[in-house]
Write a protein that holds these residues in place. Structure first.
Motif, mmCIF file in Angstrom:
data_model
loop_
_atom_site.group_PDB
_atom_site.id
_atom_site.type_symbol
_atom_site.label_atom_id
_atom_site.label_comp_id
_atom_site.label_asym_id
_atom_site.label_seq_id
_atom_site.Cartn_x
_atom_site.Cartn_y
_atom_site.Cartn_z
ATOM 1 N N ILE A 165 0.856 -1.188 0.000
ATOM 2 C CA ILE A 165 0.000 0.000 0.000
ATOM 3 C C ILE A 165 0.889 1.234 0.000
ATOM 4 O O ILE A 165 1.878 1.300 0.723
ATOM 5 N N VAL A 166 0.524 2.212 -0.810
ATOM 6 C CA VAL A 166 1.203 3.506 -0.798
ATOM 7 C C VAL A 166 0.242 4.494 -0.158
ATOM 8 O O VAL A 166 -0.911 4.608 -0.576
ATOM 9 N N GLY A 167 0.712 5.185 0.877
ATOM 10 C CA GLY A 167 -0.164 6.107 1.591
ATOM 11 C C GLY A 167 0.618 7.159 2.328
ATOM 12 O O GLY A 167 1.730 7.511 1.939
ATOM 13 N N THR A 168 0.043 7.650 3.413
ATOM 14 C CA THR A 168 0.648 8.712 4.215
ATOM 15 C C THR A 168 0.865 8.208 5.639
ATOM 16 O O THR A 168 -0.038 7.630 6.244
ATOM 17 N N PHE A 169 2.062 8.456 6.144
ATOM 18 C CA PHE A 169 2.417 8.132 7.526
ATOM 19 C C PHE A 169 2.445 9.446 8.291
ATOM 20 O O PHE A 169 3.104 10.395 7.876
ATOM 21 N N VAL A 170 1.705 9.511 9.397
ATOM 22 C CA VAL A 170 1.604 10.732 10.193
ATOM 23 C C VAL A 170 2.124 10.445 11.596
ATOM 24 O O VAL A 170 1.775 9.425 12.192
ATOM 25 N N ARG A 171 2.944 11.355 12.107
ATOM 26 C CA ARG A 171 3.445 11.269 13.487
ATOM 27 C C ARG A 171 3.117 12.591 14.171
ATOM 28 O O ARG A 171 3.446 13.657 13.666
ATOM 29 N N ILE A 172 2.492 12.514 15.339
ATOM 30 C CA ILE A 172 2.072 13.696 16.088
ATOM 31 C C ILE A 172 2.685 13.627 17.478
ATOM 32 O O ILE A 172 2.605 12.590 18.147
ATOM 33 N N TYR A 173 3.284 14.734 17.924
ATOM 34 C CA TYR A 173 3.863 14.834 19.265
ATOM 35 C C TYR A 173 2.989 15.766 20.102
ATOM 36 O O TYR A 173 2.749 16.912 19.712
ATOM 37 N N VAL A 174 2.510 15.267 21.247
ATOM 38 C CA VAL A 174 1.728 16.071 22.185
ATOM 39 C C VAL A 174 2.252 15.797 23.593
ATOM 40 O O VAL A 174 2.954 14.825 23.824
ATOM 41 N N LYS A 175 1.890 16.649 24.527
ATOM 42 C CA LYS A 175 2.203 16.389 25.937
ATOM 43 C C LYS A 175 1.021 15.661 26.554
ATOM 44 O O LYS A 175 -0.127 15.924 26.223
ATOM 45 N N GLU A 176 1.330 14.784 27.500
ATOM 46 C CA GLU A 176 0.256 13.996 28.097
ATOM 47 C C GLU A 176 -0.733 14.845 28.890
ATOM 48 O O GLU A 176 -1.872 14.454 29.075
ATOM 49 N N ASN A 177 -0.338 16.026 29.335
ATOM 50 C CA ASN A 177 -1.253 16.862 30.107
ATOM 51 C C ASN A 177 -2.005 17.876 29.241
ATOM 52 O O ASN A 177 -2.753 18.686 29.766
ATOM 53 N N GLN A 178 -1.833 17.816 27.932
ATOM 54 C CA GLN A 178 -2.535 18.753 27.047
ATOM 55 C C GLN A 178 -4.017 18.424 26.994
ATOM 56 O O GLN A 178 -4.397 17.267 26.809
ATOM 57 N N ARG A 179 -4.821 19.443 27.141
ATOM 58 C CA ARG A 179 -6.276 19.275 27.115
ATOM 59 C C ARG A 179 -6.841 20.008 25.916
ATOM 60 O O ARG A 179 -6.288 20.998 25.449
#
Length: 111
Positions: A4-18
């Motif tokens: 499969i050819v597609g898009t790989f997404v990586r997201i960085y957040v903090k665990e306390n982010q609301r």
């Protein structure tokens, strides 16, 4: 084996982010629920042992019990169309996050 050819997404957040728009629910949970709602199937979330996002305030697992600020890394692989729709919908809520997008990524699924 399925290629499969597609898009790989990586997201960085903090665990306390609301996320205010979702009743102060943790942002990582909002992202997971939105991915599920949009039928993004290959989704994983990691909690880092150490790191920082933007503020350069190093948080480690030994301080995690007090601070709850460890980075969370969210990754998924999907079609280009689903990834773009997801990012368009989530963009207003992704404040103080980092998002990496890898388009035209080749993935192999072994069943």
């Amino acid at each position: 084996m399925e290629k499969i050819v597609g898009t790989f997404v990586r997201i960085y957040v903090k665990e306390n982010q609301r996320c205010e728009a979702f009743g102060k629910k943790p942002l990582n949970k909002v992202i997971a629920e939105m991915a599920l709602k949009m039928d993004i199937t290959d989704f994983v979330e990691y909690k880092a042992f150490e790191g920082y996002i933007f503020d350069k305030k190093l948080t480690t697992l030994t301080r995690e019990v007090i601070d709850h600020e460890l980075p969370i890394i969210i990754e998924f692989f999907t079609t280009d169309e689903k990834a773009q729709k997801f990012l368009d919908e989530m963009a207003p809520y992704l404040k103080n996050t980092a998002v990496l997008i890898f388009r035209d990524t080749v993935g192999y699924f072994f069943r």
